[in-house]
Design an enzyme around this catalytic site. Sequence first.
Site, PDB file in Angstrom:
ATOM      1  N   GLU A 194      30.025 -35.270  12.431  1.00 41.07           N
ATOM      2  CA  GLU A 194      28.714 -34.691  12.748  1.00 41.07           C
ATOM      3  C   GLU A 194      28.774 -33.896  14.053  1.00 41.07           C
ATOM      4  O   GLU A 194      28.154 -32.832  14.172  1.00 41.07           O
ATOM      5  CB  GLU A 194      27.666 -35.805  12.830  1.00 41.07           C
ATOM      6  N   GLU A 213      29.275 -43.683   6.180  1.00 44.99           N
ATOM      7  CA  GLU A 213      28.158 -44.569   6.504  1.00 44.99           C
ATOM      8  C   GLU A 213      27.626 -45.332   5.295  1.00 44.99           C
ATOM      9  O   GLU A 213      27.124 -46.452   5.430  1.00 44.99           O
ATOM     10  CB  GLU A 213      27.022 -43.759   7.139  1.00 44.99           C
ATOM     11  N   GLY A 246      30.125 -40.003  12.929  1.00 40.63           N
ATOM     12  CA  GLY A 246      29.589 -39.213  14.028  1.00 40.63           C
ATOM     13  C   GLY A 246      30.575 -38.207  14.565  1.00 40.63           C
ATOM     14  O   GLY A 246      30.170 -37.168  15.117  1.00 40.63           O
ATOM     15  N   ALA A 277      30.777 -43.561  15.527  1.00 41.29           N
ATOM     16  CA  ALA A 277      30.101 -44.469  16.456  1.00 41.29           C
ATOM     17  C   ALA A 277      31.071 -45.523  16.975  1.00 41.29           C
ATOM     18  O   ALA A 277      32.020 -45.903  16.296  1.00 41.29           O
ATOM     19  CB  ALA A 277      28.917 -45.133  15.753  1.00 41.29           C
TER      20      ALA A 277
END
Length: 698
Positions: free
Chosen positions: A105, A125, A102, A61
């Site tokens: 991911e 995270e 992310g 992110a």
Amino acid sequence: MTATYEVRGTVAVITLSNPPVNGLGYATRKAAAEAIQRAEEDGEVKAIIITGAGKAFSGGADIKEFGTPKALAEPNLHSLISVAENCSKPIVAAIHTVCMGGGLELALGCHYRVAAPGAKIALPEVKLGLLPGAGGTQRLPRALGVEPALNMIVSGEPVNSELLAMVPGQILFNRIIEGDLIDGAMVFAKEMADVRPLPKVRDLKARVANGEAFFQFARNMVGGMSKNFPAPLRCLEAVAASVNMKFDDGIKAEREGFVALMMTPESKALRHAFFAERAASKIGDVPDDTPVRKIAKVAVIGAGTMGGGITMNFLNAGIPVTMLETKQEALDRGVATIRKNYEAQVKKGKLKEEKYNERMSLLATTLSYDAIGDADLVIEAVFEELGVKESVFKQLDKVMKPGAILASNTSTLDVNKIASFTDRPQDVVGMHFFSPANVMKLLEVVRGEKTAKDVLATVMQLAKKIRKTAVVSGVCDGFIGNRMIEQYSRQAGFLLDEGCSPQQVDKAAERFGFAMGPFRMGDLAGNDIGWAIRKRRYVEKPNLNYSKSADLLCEMGRYGQKTQAGWYDYQAGKRDAIPSKAVEQMLEMHRAAQGITPRQITDEEIVHRLVFALVNEAAHLLEEGIAQRASDVDMVYLTGYGFPLWRGGPMCYADTFGLYNVVQTMKRFARNPHDDANFWQPAPLLARLVEQGKSFTE
């Protein structure tokens, strides 16, 4: 452009380009999704590669968008991953350097993944009190295996790509590519161009032997290791959902866990600390592009505990150090201590023998100031007395080359006065390390009135190189940390006068989350240090009240662990704090002499008197401009004074408690006849924030 598009023959190459780590902000997500759709519509394109520009595939992110509408704007990360996963042409994630959060991911949503060796792979995270929120807890167990995925998700620690590629049965990486990553990815993409059906990680089964027993064992382990942090157990339950639920149901469970964690005070505190650490490196009037001075060689004055610890920081970073002492025996002791510290690391397997030898080869010693004149930075770590500092800095002014930075490790003394001992005050700065200096993360950078901006920029950059969290302080007695801790210690003393035992105060503070209570801390640091400061205060600030119990303790010769007697008794060779009958009797006699009848005091009162003393003094520091921002104060206490991380620091805790409630509590303390009513008057900044309905850290 935040994502570039290029066609090489039959392969489209999409490159994420959002420096410094290709964060997946709104513009990057939108550009990447559009590029995938463009490749899908191009009849010449048979396969697609997604990679990252510069020094990262993607760090996840975009932190600049945290808490803003852009963070959730479409295409959000789930939508981008869906676009990739449902593309009719094979997508290969070409991973290098950094692939985290992310970014990982997204890679898991691609059909294939190839990686350069040495790439750092992580879902970090949990370190922000969260869990991966874009399918990471569902896809990684399917691609890597449940147990290794659980370890990665619960710890948040990065693992090298080539190590993950060795996990039996994994399909996280289809190939590790030596040499040019894109060239290797092109070859692989062409091989897979016509293979159908396209593999999707979501279609795999996440399996683990004896699932229920495995997860129950993991719950016991994770629960025991993550006290006060709810995220690790939530991460575990999300991974369990990957085994026990269908993929879409697992994604829903993951999302519910993510949203719940976002609202916890622990996650808010961890996110606050994350941003606070980054903010601390910024100095309001020192631009990011300020030129810095070259630091290729360092000198340290003093080979004692502090000087040796400071020296190790630079040796660890590969910077040569010359250590200076006045006597050969002192030098020999200092070098022996450094060797002993490194040898202990080698013995524990934390340091390789060749690294140890390499670091020691960077160390030189001398008894002469003339031998350090060519150093780019010199740090004095001598006795904390202004006359001694004066002698050292006058010598340094004579021998150091023009442009050298002259730093003092003083913890309380006036850096402006120290600078005045030289003809180059612009080159003088405070670099206050915390003991043990080779372990503690905090570095207070003390800015004198005449300290040059390039000196500050250089020291802040150097702090990162030696892996310190640097916080800038203005000049005052004690700077940020020690000025605040004095008020904390005063309250601890008053609590003894009123009926507490040292162990009651320490236990209350430690239950709140401090690494060590005030009296154990005093015994570790040496009670004679505080005694010397109080003697100075009695002359300089005769109206400032202190409990006399600490003076009586020192008059008994009970200086702490070094004398095997302080607020507690100690046994030779052990650090266990044993409640002391002698101290108990001294406190009883002291209360009787003061005419004080002991009362029962709750843990809540103990904690709030200690913590709100820090908060009110910090508010004064902010008002005076000694500290730049409230979050800097929190970084000082999180990294230098053992404040509990899950509470985010004293200012973050005050905000969570409510500043109105803080002030009301302080008013009650001010009515206590045995406390200091003047101190508990809210600092102007604190009173103003309450009046305006604002907080320290918003």
